[in-house]
Structures are given as C-alpha cells and as structure tokens.
Scaffold this motif. Structure first.
Motif, PDB file in Angstrom:
ATOM      1  N   LEU A  18      32.919  34.605  44.716  1.00  0.00           N
ATOM      2  CA  LEU A  18      34.093  34.169  43.957  1.00  0.00           C
ATOM      3  C   LEU A  18      33.727  33.883  42.502  1.00  0.00           C
ATOM      4  O   LEU A  18      34.495  34.183  41.590  1.00  0.00           O
ATOM      5  N   ARG A  19      32.555  33.302  42.274  1.00  0.00           N
ATOM      6  CA  ARG A  19      32.117  33.048  40.896  1.00  0.00           C
ATOM      7  C   ARG A  19      31.936  34.352  40.142  1.00  0.00           C
ATOM      8  O   ARG A  19      32.284  34.462  38.969  1.00  0.00           O
ATOM      9  N   LEU A  20      31.368  35.337  40.813  1.00  0.00           N
ATOM     10  CA  LEU A  20      31.145  36.631  40.173  1.00  0.00           C
ATOM     11  C   LEU A  20      32.472  37.296  39.826  1.00  0.00           C
ATOM     12  O   LEU A  20      32.643  37.848  38.727  1.00  0.00           O
ATOM     13  N   ILE A  21      33.434  37.210  40.738  1.00  0.00           N
ATOM     14  CA  ILE A  21      34.757  37.783  40.466  1.00  0.00           C
ATOM     15  C   ILE A  21      35.419  37.038  39.309  1.00  0.00           C
ATOM     16  O   ILE A  21      36.016  37.650  38.417  1.00  0.00           O
ATOM     17  N   GLY A  22      35.298  35.711  39.293  1.00  0.00           N
ATOM     18  CA  GLY A  22      35.886  34.923  38.213  1.00  0.00           C
ATOM     19  C   GLY A  22      35.260  35.248  36.871  1.00  0.00           C
ATOM     20  O   GLY A  22      35.951  35.366  35.857  1.00  0.00           O
ATOM     21  N   ALA A  23      33.934  35.409  36.858  1.00  0.00           N
ATOM     22  CA  ALA A  23      33.251  35.748  35.606  1.00  0.00           C
ATOM     23  C   ALA A  23      33.699  37.121  35.116  1.00  0.00           C
ATOM     24  O   ALA A  23      33.892  37.336  33.912  1.00  0.00           O
ATOM     25  N   GLY A  24      33.871  38.043  36.026  1.00  0.00           N
ATOM     26  CA  GLY A  24      34.346  39.370  35.639  1.00  0.00           C
ATOM     27  C   GLY A  24      35.758  39.325  35.089  1.00  0.00           C
ATOM     28  O   GLY A  24      36.086  40.026  34.127  1.00  0.00           O
ATOM     29  N   ALA A  25      36.601  38.471  35.674  1.00  0.00           N
ATOM     30  CA  ALA A  25      37.975  38.352  35.183  1.00  0.00           C
ATOM     31  C   ALA A  25      37.996  37.760  33.777  1.00  0.00           C
ATOM     32  O   ALA A  25      38.729  38.226  32.904  1.00  0.00           O
ATOM     33  N   VAL A  26      37.177  36.740  33.545  1.00  0.00           N
ATOM     34  CA  VAL A  26      37.129  36.125  32.218  1.00  0.00           C
ATOM     35  C   VAL A  26      36.610  37.127  31.193  1.00  0.00           C
ATOM     36  O   VAL A  26      37.152  37.247  30.085  1.00  0.00           O
ATOM     37  N   LEU A  27      35.576  37.862  31.548  1.00  0.00           N
ATOM     38  CA  LEU A  27      35.039  38.860  30.630  1.00  0.00           C
ATOM     39  C   LEU A  27      36.075  39.954  30.350  1.00  0.00           C
ATOM     40  O   LEU A  27      36.241  40.391  29.211  1.00  0.00           O
TER      41      LEU A  27
END
Length: 59
Positions: A18-27
């Motif tokens: 979930l953190r990885l998906i969130g970081a990708g969304a922010v980027l």
C-alpha cells in the motif's frame, strides 16, 4: 472448475504494498500537475522624468 487457492498475505507485506502504491500515486500527481511559472521580479516604479520636481530641494 477448481477454486483458486487463497493464501493469507502477512500484514507487513500488505502495508508495504500500500505504501508503494501511495508513493506511486503521489509521484504521478506531482508529474501530472504543470509546474508553476517562475516568479518575475516585482514591477519597478516608472523612471523619473525631467517634468517631475525633485523630492528634496537642494539647500
């Protein structure tokens, strides 16, 4: 038809995903938003002309 085997996913792995998906969304949002134009210098007051009197009279 056979049911697919469901294996439990550990909580740590789930949160990391979930953190990885969130970081990708922010980027992705950061790259999608157009960059703000650079701030220009504030406007300068117009240059004085010879038609205007001096501010301080000479002594």
């Amino acid at each position: 038809m056979e049911k697919s085997e469901r294996r439990p996913i550990p909580l740590a792995v789930s949160l990391a995903g979930l953190r990885l998906i969130g970081a990708g969304a922010v980027l992705g949002l950061a790259l999608a938003v157009p960059a703000a134009p650079a701030q220009a210098d504030p406007p300068r007051p117009p240059a004085t002309t010879q038609d205007q009197p001096d501010e301080a009279p000479e002594g």
